[in-house]
Motif scaffolding. Structure first.
Motif, PDB file in Angstrom:
ATOM      1  N   ALA A 435       0.661  -1.354  -0.074  1.00  0.00           N
ATOM      2  CA  ALA A 435      -0.252   0.334   0.106  1.00  0.00           C
ATOM      3  C   ALA A 435       0.832   1.012  -0.153  1.00  0.00           C
ATOM      4  O   ALA A 435       0.389   2.464  -0.910  1.00  0.00           O
ATOM      5  CB  ALA A 435      -1.093   0.332   1.912  1.00  0.00           C
ATOM      6  N   THR A 436       1.717   0.440   0.134  1.00  0.00           N
ATOM      7  CA  THR A 436       2.544   2.527   0.950  1.00  0.00           C
ATOM      8  C   THR A 436       3.129   2.300  -0.510  1.00  0.00           C
ATOM      9  O   THR A 436       3.776   3.810  -0.984  1.00  0.00           O
ATOM     10  CB  THR A 436       3.418   1.858   1.758  1.00  0.00           C
ATOM     11  OG1 THR A 436       3.211   1.756   3.268  1.00  0.00           O
ATOM     12  CG2 THR A 436       5.039   3.190   2.135  1.00  0.00           C
ATOM     13  N   LEU A 437       3.820   1.736  -0.982  1.00  0.00           N
ATOM     14  CA  LEU A 437       4.165   1.558  -2.250  1.00  0.00           C
ATOM     15  C   LEU A 437       3.694   2.223  -3.876  1.00  0.00           C
ATOM     16  O   LEU A 437       4.101   3.316  -4.230  1.00  0.00           O
ATOM     17  CB  LEU A 437       4.715   0.493  -2.851  1.00  0.00           C
ATOM     18  CG  LEU A 437       5.916  -0.153  -4.075  1.00  0.00           C
ATOM     19  CD1 LEU A 437       6.885   0.576  -4.031  1.00  0.00           C
ATOM     20  CD2 LEU A 437       6.095  -1.317  -4.891  1.00  0.00           C
ATOM     21  N   ILE A 438       2.615   1.762  -3.013  1.00  0.00           N
ATOM     22  CA  ILE A 438       1.150   2.795  -4.874  1.00  0.00           C
ATOM     23  C   ILE A 438       1.126   3.169  -4.126  1.00  0.00           C
ATOM     24  O   ILE A 438       0.938   4.668  -5.052  1.00  0.00           O
ATOM     25  CB  ILE A 438      -0.162   1.464  -4.071  1.00  0.00           C
ATOM     26  CG1 ILE A 438       0.228  -0.256  -4.698  1.00  0.00           C
ATOM     27  CG2 ILE A 438      -1.128   1.806  -4.954  1.00  0.00           C
ATOM     28  CD1 ILE A 438      -1.163  -1.217  -4.527  1.00  0.00           C
ATOM     29  N   ILE A 439       1.151   4.161  -3.139  1.00  0.00           N
ATOM     30  CA  ILE A 439       0.626   5.479  -2.599  1.00  0.00           C
ATOM     31  C   ILE A 439       1.813   6.433  -2.658  1.00  0.00           C
ATOM     32  O   ILE A 439       1.679   7.890  -3.830  1.00  0.00           O
ATOM     33  CB  ILE A 439       0.645   5.746  -1.144  1.00  0.00           C
ATOM     34  CG1 ILE A 439      -1.076   4.896  -0.770  1.00  0.00           C
ATOM     35  CG2 ILE A 439       0.349   7.083  -0.912  1.00  0.00           C
ATOM     36  CD1 ILE A 439      -1.291   4.923   0.844  1.00  0.00           C
ATOM     37  N   ASN A 440       2.895   6.465  -2.855  1.00  0.00           N
ATOM     38  CA  ASN A 440       4.340   6.772  -2.747  1.00  0.00           C
ATOM     39  C   ASN A 440       4.762   5.972  -4.393  1.00  0.00           C
ATOM     40  O   ASN A 440       5.403   7.713  -5.611  1.00  0.00           O
ATOM     41  CB  ASN A 440       5.135   6.640  -2.085  1.00  0.00           C
ATOM     42  CG  ASN A 440       4.170   7.343  -0.453  1.00  0.00           C
ATOM     43  OD1 ASN A 440       4.658   8.579  -0.344  1.00  0.00           O
ATOM     44  ND2 ASN A 440       4.018   5.996   0.634  1.00  0.00           N
ATOM     45  N   TRP A 441       5.079   5.198  -4.811  1.00  0.00           N
ATOM     46  CA  TRP A 441       6.359   5.537  -5.986  1.00  0.00           C
ATOM     47  C   TRP A 441       5.383   5.121  -6.553  1.00  0.00           C
ATOM     48  O   TRP A 441       6.041   5.331  -8.238  1.00  0.00           O
ATOM     49  CB  TRP A 441       6.407   3.813  -5.524  1.00  0.00           C
ATOM     50  CG  TRP A 441       7.995   4.530  -4.512  1.00  0.00           C
ATOM     51  CD1 TRP A 441       9.429   4.601  -5.605  1.00  0.00           C
ATOM     52  CD2 TRP A 441       7.926   4.362  -3.411  1.00  0.00           C
ATOM     53  NE1 TRP A 441       9.995   4.960  -4.100  1.00  0.00           N
ATOM     54  CE2 TRP A 441       9.459   4.770  -3.084  1.00  0.00           C
ATOM     55  CE3 TRP A 441       7.555   3.986  -1.883  1.00  0.00           C
ATOM     56  CZ2 TRP A 441      10.516   4.675  -2.182  1.00  0.00           C
ATOM     57  CZ3 TRP A 441       7.647   4.145  -0.853  1.00  0.00           C
ATOM     58  CH2 TRP A 441       9.175   4.511  -0.865  1.00  0.00           C
ATOM     59  N   CYS A 442       3.723   4.471  -6.960  1.00  0.00           N
ATOM     60  CA  CYS A 442       3.215   4.482  -8.087  1.00  0.00           C
ATOM     61  C   CYS A 442       2.546   5.560  -8.232  1.00  0.00           C
ATOM     62  O   CYS A 442       0.344   5.266  -8.661  1.00  0.00           O
ATOM     63  CB  CYS A 442       2.083   3.037  -7.954  1.00  0.00           C
ATOM     64  SG  CYS A 442       3.287   1.693  -7.771  1.00  0.00           S
ATOM     65  N   GLN A 443       2.146   6.943  -7.846  1.00  0.00           N
ATOM     66  CA  GLN A 443       2.183   8.142  -8.212  1.00  0.00           C
ATOM     67  C   GLN A 443       1.732   8.068  -9.780  1.00  0.00           C
ATOM     68  O   GLN A 443       1.929   7.952 -10.178  1.00  0.00           O
ATOM     69  CB  GLN A 443       2.686   9.168  -7.741  1.00  0.00           C
ATOM     70  CG  GLN A 443       2.625   9.047  -6.178  1.00  0.00           C
ATOM     71  CD  GLN A 443       3.897  10.491  -6.025  1.00  0.00           C
ATOM     72  OE1 GLN A 443       2.966  11.302  -6.111  1.00  0.00           O
ATOM     73  NE2 GLN A 443       3.871  10.788  -4.698  1.00  0.00           N
ATOM     74  N   HIS A 514      13.650   8.919  -2.782  1.00  0.00           N
ATOM     75  CA  HIS A 514      12.758   9.722  -3.369  1.00  0.00           C
ATOM     76  C   HIS A 514      11.453   8.851  -4.098  1.00  0.00           C
ATOM     77  O   HIS A 514      12.805   8.185  -4.796  1.00  0.00           O
ATOM     78  CB  HIS A 514      13.259  10.992  -3.677  1.00  0.00           C
ATOM     79  CG  HIS A 514      11.819  12.120  -3.791  1.00  0.00           C
ATOM     80  ND1 HIS A 514      10.685  11.990  -5.501  1.00  0.00           N
ATOM     81  CD2 HIS A 514      11.056  13.360  -3.585  1.00  0.00           C
ATOM     82  CE1 HIS A 514       9.857  12.988  -5.184  1.00  0.00           C
ATOM     83  NE2 HIS A 514      10.131  13.525  -4.149  1.00  0.00           N
ATOM     84  N   PRO A 515      10.672   9.584  -4.046  1.00  0.00           N
ATOM     85  CA  PRO A 515       9.726   8.213  -5.287  1.00  0.00           C
ATOM     86  C   PRO A 515      10.245   7.602  -6.480  1.00  0.00           C
ATOM     87  O   PRO A 515       9.865   7.262  -7.572  1.00  0.00           O
ATOM     88  CB  PRO A 515       7.996   8.414  -5.241  1.00  0.00           C
ATOM     89  CG  PRO A 515       7.903   9.195  -3.655  1.00  0.00           C
ATOM     90  CD  PRO A 515       9.727   9.681  -2.673  1.00  0.00           C
ATOM     91  N   SER A 516      10.763   9.335  -7.208  1.00  0.00           N
ATOM     92  CA  SER A 516      11.147   9.745  -8.146  1.00  0.00           C
ATOM     93  C   SER A 516      12.881   8.298  -8.788  1.00  0.00           C
ATOM     94  O   SER A 516      12.854   7.918 -10.136  1.00  0.00           O
ATOM     95  CB  SER A 516      11.702  10.861  -8.606  1.00  0.00           C
ATOM     96  OG  SER A 516      12.719  11.513  -8.089  1.00  0.00           O
ATOM     97  N   PHE A 517      12.464   7.649  -7.314  1.00  0.00           N
ATOM     98  CA  PHE A 517      14.498   6.702  -8.058  1.00  0.00           C
ATOM     99  C   PHE A 517      13.319   6.055  -8.890  1.00  0.00           C
ATOM    100  O   PHE A 517      14.459   4.951  -9.383  1.00  0.00           O
ATOM    101  CB  PHE A 517      15.032   6.551  -6.719  1.00  0.00           C
ATOM    102  CG  PHE A 517      15.855   6.222  -6.477  1.00  0.00           C
ATOM    103  CD1 PHE A 517      16.719   6.541  -6.525  1.00  0.00           C
ATOM    104  CD2 PHE A 517      16.318   4.275  -6.894  1.00  0.00           C
ATOM    105  CE1 PHE A 517      18.455   5.963  -6.425  1.00  0.00           C
ATOM    106  CE2 PHE A 517      17.137   3.239  -6.728  1.00  0.00           C
ATOM    107  CZ  PHE A 517      18.508   4.656  -6.550  1.00  0.00           C
ATOM    108  N   LEU A 518      12.191   5.565  -8.276  1.00  0.00           N
ATOM    109  CA  LEU A 518      12.493   4.044  -9.384  1.00  0.00           C
ATOM    110  C   LEU A 518      12.231   4.501 -10.764  1.00  0.00           C
ATOM    111  O   LEU A 518      12.316   3.328 -11.647  1.00  0.00           O
ATOM    112  CB  LEU A 518      11.294   3.711  -8.811  1.00  0.00           C
ATOM    113  CG  LEU A 518       9.919   2.024  -9.564  1.00  0.00           C
ATOM    114  CD1 LEU A 518      11.097   1.294  -8.628  1.00  0.00           C
ATOM    115  CD2 LEU A 518       8.678   1.953  -8.479  1.00  0.00           C
TER     116      LEU A 518
END
Length: 981
Positions: A435-443, A514-518
């Motif tokens: 859930a945390t991955l979806i909210i932050n890295w899957c924006q 930061h989430p942009s790292f992915l």
């Protein structure tokens, strides 16, 4: 009744015993019965399941059985001697080994697939030899703890196959009832804390390395019966001896459990001297990391049980980043080593993601069950491990219940699978990480749903164009878009192109930045794979490249990502589009609605419609298939019946041929038997002839021997007779001499006795003469007395004869009276019968008269309809009186008929006794009859008076007719009585 109750009790006991020997497998989601597994002959007391969930071992006192949970069939069975019982059989964690412990303290290890004996543990030393009763194994399967009826605890190293430590519990402990290792978040399965439940109901938790008592639960007043530790070691559930269930928080019981690890960098801070004492702590500084502070030798370890009010400050200690786990320090450590330590990686991830661990909210999502979109997940994603499939199914269902879009996201299983496989033993952490991955890295991934995130892919394409335009131009020349070189990496989060270790190393950096790292990782992966990609010319080759592992160094990729993060201009940098990290909220999960709701709703409706259509189609197809199956079954039955008939016909022909052959064989055998019988008969005749001749010869020899014996006997008897004659002559001579001597003696005695007898005879004659005279005198007296008695007897006989004659006369008179009485009874019966007949005739005449009167009255009633009310009442009374008259007449006729039909000659017992004792029977009988007639007349007159008062004027002619008939009948009845009198 008691026998029936005993039979019922016996049946119930047998049923309970049978149920206790059976295993039931239930589906935890649907709560339905899956299978019954039978095979044990005694109660099952232990069940162990393999880590893969495919096999299970059940243990009873006499056997252990290995089950295949895919087919629910028994695979193997362990049989032992009755003298050696089974203590426990179980799987070792994280291995394919079965450990069997017997009551003679022998412990064997077996290979699960081949059941080959791998090794046997040696016998413990005699100084500390105990009978093992309870066992426990660490999560990594390396250490085995065993205990029994002693305060000694044995620790075995299963890798070295030897006993490496014996722990002596306090003297209060006399027997160990249960052992349980306490899991730790930082020990990687090598559990160090062991819970020991002793006979006093207290469970003591000790450190198996330091042999120190950490804490204990339970007391002498509230003892523990059994206990179990949660999979992550946070809670201890215990069943108390009083029946209550207690749940303990391990974090509240001790501060040593789940304590965050120390910092892994060289950090030495200057603290005020007031906070430090010289002998309190000793810190050993090495070149790489700071050692754990060790206590001085003078200090003693103390054990305290924290109360509930002291647990508040420790509640969220695991989720909060301590000073030693600051994000900056972790990033410095990550850049230095390239990854986090494997032992502490999960803890660091949970700290970086700041997981709230909302147990209640997650339980609510799980309680909703499996989502309809993932019911058939195994068809699209066939996973070998059933446990992993169930965890993936539950996690995806929880995500779908959290937000409706995830039920329609096709790549969600690919996105969640690596995290599910990593956190399969802790579903709560797995859900919150995803859930945390979806909210932050899957924006912004779901803004163009159901299409791929074009905006995100555009950002990736812009960054790639800035840093490697040649590669992008190559993609464009071969019609390769970002949906092929970027989206497969994102939707699988690199799990298809990286190994486990590479993936973990990558996400150490993803979660620390930061989430942009992915997104930058996608660009860096393409740039690092530039050479093989430029050599690809076919679309299939590109697809294969981005869906399979390649020869790419992940460390180089990570360094390239950091370089891209630093060198990418701000206008095309993903940071400008993606927000900063946001953690999940405590208590409830945030609402996730960053997607086109109308599209999801439309797809949901369409999917529901398609599902309903599919259900209808499946239902119709099932009906058709059932009909086809029924037709096929009937056809198969017909064919089977015809084949069976053909087989029967062939079998019948075969049987007939066999019977004919058997009959021929029987005939031949009979012929042979007849020939053998003839031969035997001839032999028998020869044998009989020989036996007869032998018998005749034997008889002749016996007769000759008998004749010789008779001759010898005759000669012997003649000789004996001659000797006897000579002896007899001598005896006769001696007898003659004896007789002569006796004769002379008798003559002498005779003369003497004759004189004595003569004297006695004279005396007897005199006495007899006197006796005769006395008897004659007495005889004369008796004769006189007898004559007097005879005279008296004659008088008495005459008197008795007179009385007898008088009694005969009286008897004759009584007999005549009885005969007269019987004739009178017969005459009375005839009179009653005539009276009954007359009454019946009178009844019919009265009915005719009444009918005539009623007809006349009806005519008068018709003529005088308009007269006064008095005439109407009188006619109603007359009609009522007619009915009553009819009833009384019928009653009298029935009484008369019953009296007439009474059996002839039957007189009441009291009257017979009166006749027998009285001289005037006729008079008493006539008086009884007159009394009966008078009583009958009185009752009839009373009834007539009652009814005549009501209807005197209307029934006058009927009364006159009744009186005449009654007088005539009475006259006829009295005539026989007078004749009898």
């Amino acid at each position: 009744m008691w026998l029936l109750i005993a039979q019922v009790i016996a049946y119930l006991l047998a049923t309970i015993k049978e149920i206790s020997m059976c295993l039931t497998c239930m589906e935890t989601v649907t709560k339905e019965l899956v299978s019954w597994m039978r095979g044990h002959e005694s109660s099952v007391f232990s069940i162990s399941v393999h880590a893969s969930g495919r096999y299970a071992i059940t243990t009873s006192s006499d056997t252990a059985q290995l089950w295949d949970l895919d087919t629910f069939q028994r695979k193997r069975k362990l049989n032992i001697l009755q003298s050696v019982g089974i203590q426990k059989v179980f799987f070792l964690p994280l291995s394919n080994t079965i450990l069997s412990c017997f009551k003679d303290n022998s412990v064997f290890a077996w290979e699960c697939d081949t059941l080959f004996c791998k090794y046997q543990l040696p016998a413990p030393p005699e100084s500390s030899s105990i009978l093992y009763k309870v066992f426990a194994v660490t999560r990594d399967g390396r250490i085995l703890a065993a205990g029994g009826k002693s305060n000694h605890l044995h620790l075995w190293c299963l890798e070295a196959k030897q006993l490496f430590r014996i722990i002596q519990m306090p003297t209060k402990v006399r027997a160990i009832r249960h052992l349980e290792f306490l899991p730790d978040s930082f020990d990687a399965g090598s559990n160090q804390v062991l819970g020991v439940l002793s006979q006093d109901g207290i469970m003591r938790f000790i450190n198996i390395q330091t042999c120190k008592l950490l804490f204990e639960i339970g007391s002498l007043d509230e003892g523990i019966s059994s206990a179990v530790v949660s999979p992550h070691g946070r809670y201890i559930a215990s069943i108390m001896e009083n029946g209550s269930l207690n749940i303990y928080s391990v974090q509240a019981l001790t501060q040593e459990i789940n304590k965050p690890p120390p910092p892994l960098v060289k950090v030495i801070e200057d603290l005020p001297k007031s906070k430090l004492n010289a002998g309190d702590l000793k810190v050993k500084v090495t070149s790489r990391r700071v050692q754990l502070p060790s206590k001085s030798r003078e200090s003693k370890i103390q054990t305290r049980i924290l109360k509930q009010d002291l647990a508040g400050h420790c509640e969220n200690k695991e989720n909060e980043l301590s000073e030693g786990l600051s994000k900056k320090r972790l990033q410095v450590l990550l850049k230095g080593y390239g990854e986090y330590p494997t032992k502490y990686r999960m803890f660091i991830w949970r700290s970086l993601l700041q997981l709230p661990e909302n147990h209640t909210a997650f339980s609510n999502l799980i309680d909703k069950g499996i989502h309809a979109a993932f019911l058939n997940l195994q068809k699209n994603y066939p996973i070998k491990s059933r446990k992993l499939l169930r965890v993936l199914q539950r996690t995806l269902s929880a995500l779908a219940h959290w937000s409706a879009i995830f039920s329609d996201t096709p790549y969600l299983p690919l996105l969640a699978f690596p995290f599910v496989k990593l956190f399969q033993n802790n579903q709560l952490i797995c859900f919150e990480v995803i859930a945390t991955l979806i909210i932050n890295w899957c924006q912004h991934w779901f803004e163009y749903f159901p299409n791929p995130p074009i905006n995100v892919l555009s950002v990736v394409e812009n960054v790639l164009a800035f840093h490697d335009r040649t590669l992008l131009q190559h993609f464009m020349e071969h019609d390769i878009t970002s949906q092929l070189y970027a989206w497969p990496l994102l939707e699988t989060v690199f799990s298809e192109v990286l190994t486990r270790e590479e993936w973990l190393k990558l996400f150490d950096n993803v979660f620390s930045n930061h989430p942009s790292f992915l997104l930058m990782t996608v660009v860096a992966y393409n740039i690092c794979s530039r050479a093989p990609l430029l050599n690809c010319n076919l679309k299939d080759d590109f697809e294969y490249f981005f869906h399979h592992r390649n020869n790419v160094d992940i460390s180089v990729v990570i360094r390239e990502v950091y370089h891209l993060m630093d060198t990418t201009p701000a206008d095309i940098h993903p940071n400008s589009m993606l927000d900063a990290f946001v953690s999940l909220t405590k208590g409830q999960y945030p609402v996730f609605n960053k997607y086109p709701k109308f599209v999801v709703d439309y797809q949901t409706q369409e999917r529901e419609r398609i599902r309903n259509d599919e259900l209808d189609y499946l239902r119709e197809r099932q009906t058709v298939e059932d009909m086809q199956a029924e037709v096929d079954q009937q056809r198969d039955e017909y064919e089977a019946w015809y084949q069976k008939q053909e087989l029967l016909r062939k079998a019948e022909e075969t049987r007939r041929e066999m019977l004919l052959q058997e009959e021929e064989k029987m005939i031949q055998q009979r012929q042979k038997l007849a020939a053998v019988k003839r031969e035997l008969k001839v032999k028998e005749m020869h044998l009989q002839d020989a036996a007869r001749r032998r018998f005749l010869k034997l008889q002749q020899d016996q007769r000759e021997m008998e004749l010789r014996r008779l001759d010898d006997e005759i000669e012997r008897k003649v000789h004996m007779r001659d000797r006897e004659i000579a002896t007899t002559a001598k005896d006769l001579e001696m007898r003659r001499l004896e007789l002569e001597s006796q004769k002379r003696l008798y003559e002498k005695n005779l003369s003497t006795s004759q004189e004595a007898i003569a004297k006695e005879m004279r005396e007897d004659a005199d006495a007899y003469r006197r006796k005769v005279d006395l008897e004659e005198h007495m005889f004369h007296k008796l004769m006189e007395t007898h004559q007097t008695q005879i005279q008296n007897t004659q008088k008495l006989i005459e008197e008795n004869l007179a009385k007898a004659e008088q009694a005969c006369l009286n008897t004759d008179w009584r007999i005549q009276a009885l005969r007269k009485q019987r004739s009178g009874d017969l005459q009375r019966n005839e009179c009653y019968q005539e009276t009954a007949k007359l009454l019946q005739k009178n009844r019919r005449k009265e009915i005719e008269v009444l009918n005539a009167l009623s007809e006349e009255e009806a005519k008068k009633w018709e003529e005088a309809k308009e007269k006064d009310f008095h005439l109407k009442s009188e006619r109603k009374v007359s009609a009522l009186s007619d009915a009553s008259r009819k009833w009384f007449l019928e009653k009298e006729i029935s009484d008369a008929v019953e009296h007439a039909e009474r059996p002839h000659g039957k007189v009441p017992r009291c009257q017979n006794e009166q006749v027998a004792s009285s001289c005037f029977p006729a008079t008493s009988q006539s008086s009884d009859i007159s009394e009966m007639d008078s009583s009958t007349r009185i009752s009839l007159s009373q009834r007539r008076v009652q009814w005549d008062g009501v209807e005197r004027d209307l029934m006058e002619r009927v009364r006159n007719l009744r009186q005449r008939l009654t007088a005539r009948a009475r006259h006829r009845c009295q005539t026989p009585h007078l004749l009898a009198a």
